[in-house]
Write a protein that holds these residues in place. Structure first.
Motif, mmCIF file in Angstrom:
data_model
loop_
_atom_site.group_PDB
_atom_site.id
_atom_site.type_symbol
_atom_site.label_atom_id
_atom_site.label_comp_id
_atom_site.label_asym_id
_atom_site.label_seq_id
_atom_site.Cartn_x
_atom_site.Cartn_y
_atom_site.Cartn_z
ATOM 1 N N HIS A 1 3.528 0.495 -43.120
ATOM 2 C CA HIS A 1 3.405 0.075 -44.522
ATOM 3 C C HIS A 1 3.393 -1.451 -44.694
ATOM 4 N N ASN A 2 2.471 -2.091 -43.994
ATOM 5 C CA ASN A 2 2.358 -3.546 -44.115
ATOM 6 C C ASN A 2 1.047 -3.961 -44.776
ATOM 7 N N THR A 3 0.459 -3.054 -45.565
ATOM 8 C CA THR A 3 -0.855 -3.347 -46.145
ATOM 9 C C THR A 3 -0.785 -4.390 -47.258
ATOM 10 N N SER A 4 0.401 -4.721 -47.737
ATOM 11 C CA SER A 4 0.501 -5.657 -48.850
ATOM 12 C C SER A 4 1.099 -6.998 -48.458
ATOM 13 N N TYR A 5 1.120 -7.298 -47.181
ATOM 14 C CA TYR A 5 1.529 -8.642 -46.792
ATOM 15 C C TYR A 5 0.422 -9.623 -47.170
ATOM 16 N N PRO A 6 0.728 -10.919 -47.241
ATOM 17 C CA PRO A 6 -0.352 -11.883 -47.514
ATOM 18 C C PRO A 6 -1.475 -11.744 -46.500
ATOM 19 N N ARG A 7 -2.690 -11.783 -47.005
ATOM 20 C CA ARG A 7 -3.842 -11.617 -46.132
ATOM 21 C C ARG A 7 -4.419 -12.960 -45.691
ATOM 22 N N VAL A 8 -3.591 -13.979 -45.743
ATOM 23 C CA VAL A 8 -4.002 -15.305 -45.275
ATOM 24 C C VAL A 8 -3.114 -15.698 -44.104
ATOM 25 N N ASP A 9 -2.874 -14.733 -43.215
ATOM 26 C CA ASP A 9 -1.998 -14.968 -42.063
ATOM 27 C C ASP A 9 -2.745 -14.675 -40.770
ATOM 28 N N PRO A 10 -3.703 -15.515 -40.402
ATOM 29 C CA PRO A 10 -4.510 -15.239 -39.205
ATOM 30 C C PRO A 10 -3.705 -15.369 -37.923
ATOM 31 N N VAL A 11 -4.211 -14.738 -36.878
ATOM 32 C CA VAL A 11 -3.625 -14.878 -35.549
ATOM 33 C C VAL A 11 -4.231 -16.109 -34.881
ATOM 34 N N VAL A 12 -3.385 -16.891 -34.250
ATOM 35 C CA VAL A 12 -3.838 -18.073 -33.522
ATOM 36 C C VAL A 12 -3.632 -17.850 -32.032
ATOM 37 N N ILE A 13 -4.658 -18.095 -31.240
ATOM 38 C CA ILE A 13 -4.566 -18.012 -29.783
ATOM 39 C C ILE A 13 -4.805 -19.405 -29.225
ATOM 40 N N MET A 14 -3.928 -19.859 -28.341
ATOM 41 C CA MET A 14 -4.026 -21.245 -27.869
ATOM 42 C C MET A 14 -3.741 -21.334 -26.376
ATOM 43 N N GLN A 15 -4.288 -22.369 -25.775
ATOM 44 C CA GLN A 15 -3.979 -22.692 -24.387
ATOM 45 C C GLN A 15 -3.318 -24.060 -24.374
ATOM 46 N N VAL A 16 -2.080 -24.104 -23.913
ATOM 47 C CA VAL A 16 -1.302 -25.341 -23.880
ATOM 48 C C VAL A 16 -1.528 -26.021 -22.534
ATOM 49 N N ILE A 17 -2.104 -27.230 -22.571
ATOM 50 C CA ILE A 17 -2.452 -27.959 -21.350
ATOM 51 C C ILE A 17 -1.390 -29.010 -21.054
ATOM 52 N N HIS A 18 -0.962 -29.066 -19.795
ATOM 53 C CA HIS A 18 -0.016 -30.092 -19.353
ATOM 54 C C HIS A 18 -0.710 -31.454 -19.370
ATOM 55 N N PRO A 19 0.043 -32.542 -19.634
ATOM 56 C CA PRO A 19 -0.574 -33.881 -19.652
ATOM 57 C C PRO A 19 -1.294 -34.254 -18.367
ATOM 58 N N ASP A 20 -0.912 -33.654 -17.239
ATOM 59 C CA ASP A 20 -1.599 -34.008 -15.992
ATOM 60 C C ASP A 20 -2.978 -33.369 -15.880
ATOM 61 N N GLY A 21 -3.301 -32.458 -16.791
ATOM 62 C CA GLY A 21 -4.612 -31.824 -16.794
ATOM 63 C C GLY A 21 -4.804 -30.751 -15.756
ATOM 64 N N ASN A 22 -3.796 -30.479 -14.949
ATOM 65 C CA ASN A 22 -3.922 -29.521 -13.854
ATOM 66 C C ASN A 22 -3.102 -28.254 -14.055
ATOM 67 N N HIS A 23 -2.300 -28.214 -15.094
ATOM 68 C CA HIS A 23 -1.445 -27.057 -15.341
ATOM 69 C C HIS A 23 -1.566 -26.630 -16.807
ATOM 70 N N CYS A 24 -1.311 -25.358 -17.064
ATOM 71 C CA CYS A 24 -1.274 -24.866 -18.441
ATOM 72 C C CYS A 24 -0.123 -23.879 -18.585
ATOM 73 N N LEU A 25 0.321 -23.687 -19.821
ATOM 74 C CA LEU A 25 1.446 -22.803 -20.105
ATOM 75 C C LEU A 25 0.932 -21.423 -20.483
ATOM 76 N N LEU A 26 1.374 -20.392 -19.760
ATOM 77 C CA LEU A 26 0.989 -19.010 -20.028
ATOM 78 C C LEU A 26 2.239 -18.179 -20.308
ATOM 79 N N GLY A 27 2.053 -17.005 -20.867
ATOM 80 C CA GLY A 27 3.181 -16.122 -21.143
ATOM 81 C C GLY A 27 2.874 -14.702 -20.709
ATOM 82 N N ARG A 28 3.900 -13.851 -20.718
ATOM 83 C CA ARG A 28 3.712 -12.449 -20.362
ATOM 84 C C ARG A 28 4.745 -11.592 -21.087
ATOM 85 N N GLN A 29 4.414 -10.339 -21.310
ATOM 86 C CA GLN A 29 5.326 -9.378 -21.889
ATOM 87 C C GLN A 29 5.849 -8.455 -20.794
ATOM 88 N N ARG A 30 6.966 -7.801 -21.060
ATOM 89 C CA ARG A 30 7.580 -6.929 -20.060
ATOM 90 C C ARG A 30 6.658 -5.780 -19.655
#
Length: 363
Positions: free
Chosen positions: A316-345
């Motif tokens: 029953h979440n059909t009436s939440y604000p509909r201006v809440d998009p999902v954002v997907i991002m890749q976080v890059i380390h300042p050295d340009g050679n590493h990035c931050l990733l995540g995982r679920q159980r």
């Protein structure tokens, strides 16, 4: 002027604006040396070369145009000057230049905390504390608390007041009119059209409280010390009565570019409040069955009043604000050679993904 001449001039204006937009200072300067009369020429939307340069943060372009004597006071069809545009997109170095600040002074509208490319409405005074939205007892207590701040809206325009004059400008300082429960109590009781939104708690008070508690859990009846903020939208009749009682306040209309007169962090609060209030104004009925709805979770959810409505089943979440998009991002380390990733159980071994999350209204 013949049609050929008009088309030729329009082509040159388009070229000039394109050079300003992409930051090609050399070609822009060459074109102006050949056709200096184009310097203040506007496109169909009222934008000039100076505005395009300010919008995309091209300092050299802006400097050249100013040196060539362009008019920085021109207003486009959105009622914005080049300074308004630079402020909105957070280009503080260009805003300083356009404001003609001398002697190392800083304009009042740009704080020391603002980052180079921060969106003007991206800062805020508040911690939104979404965990408190479902705590109806806490919300009710805060609504009546003497330190709680209310900001008033009418037709999505915030109530503001004028402060002292700014050193680097002839314009008086515009600030949100911060009201207390005693100021809005009568207004809240008399109007049925009003909408109340919980915005969050003041950041500085929240930080001080965490330091003072040092991890200790507050008791249920203990004062938490948090200063809550609410946005209250009232109908036109109530707004007019309120203005008559508070002659030093007025509703900021039209919102743009007038909102650019506010301090950045107050502008961020207004952006949050306007986003949610606009949603309530436009979507008054259940999107599943069309019945009336009631406001819940501090204004961030609407629930259908019809008992057998399908929206009340399951998630029953059909009436939440509909201006809440999902954002997907890749976080890059300042050295340009590493990035931050995540995982679920539940992920299989060795599986990682980019970070993702929802963006709330006004963020």
């Amino acid at each position: 002027m013949t049609d050929f001449e008009k088309n030729h001039r329009q082509d040159m204006i388009s070229q000039l604006h394109n050079f300003a937009a992409v930051g090609d200072a050399a070609k822009l300067k060459a074109l102006l040396s050949h056709s200096p009369s184009l310097i203040n020429a506007a496109a169909h939307n009222g934008w000039t070369a100076l505005m395009y340069g300010a919008r995309n943060g091209h300092l050299e372009v802006v400097q050249i145009l100013l040196e060539e004597g362009c008019d920085r006071s021109i207003v486009n069809k959105s009622r914005q000057t080049a300074l308004d545009i630079a402020k909105f997109w957070g280009y503080k170095h260009i805003a300083n230049l356009l404001a003609n600040v001398k002697g190392g002074q800083r304009p009042n509208f740009l704080s020391n905390e603002v980052k180079e490319y921060e969106n003007y409405f991206g800062l805020t005074l508040l911690d939104r504390r979404s965990d408190k939205r479902t705590d109806s007892k806490w919300l009710s207590k805060k609504q009546n608390h003497p330190t709680t701040i209310y900001i008033l809206f009418s037709n999505l325009s915030p109530l503001v007041t004028l402060g002292g004059r700014i050193e680097s400008s002839q314009q008086p300082e515009v600030k949100l009119c911060r009201l207390y429960h005693k100021d809005v109590e009568q207004c809240m009781n008399q109007t049925e059209e009003g909408t109340l939104i919980f915005l969050g708690v003041e950041l500085q008070f929240h930080k001080n409280l965490l330091a003072a508690c040092n991890g200790r859990v507050l008791q249920e009846d203990e004062e938490d010390g948090l200063v809550a903020w609410f946005a209250l939208s009232v109908d036109s009749a109530s707004a007019e009565k309120f203005k008559q009682k508070h002659e030093d306040c007025y509703f900021l209309h039209p919102p743009m570019p007038a909102l650019l007169q506010l301090p950045e962090k107050e502008a961020g609060v207004v952006a949050q409040a306007r986003s949610v209030l606009a949603w309530h104004d436009r979507y008054r009925f259940c999107p599943t069955c069309g019945s009336a709805t009631k406001i819940e979770e501090g204004g961030y959810k609407k629930t259908c009043l019809k008992k057998d409505c399908p929206s009340l089943q399951g998630v029953h979440n059909t009436s939440y604000p509909r201006v809440d998009p999902v954002v997907i991002m890749q976080v890059i380390h300042p050295d340009g050679n590493h990035c931050l990733l995540g995982r679920q159980r539940r992920f299989p071994p060795g599986m990682f993904t980019c970070l993702a999350g929802f963006v709330e209204p006004g963020k």
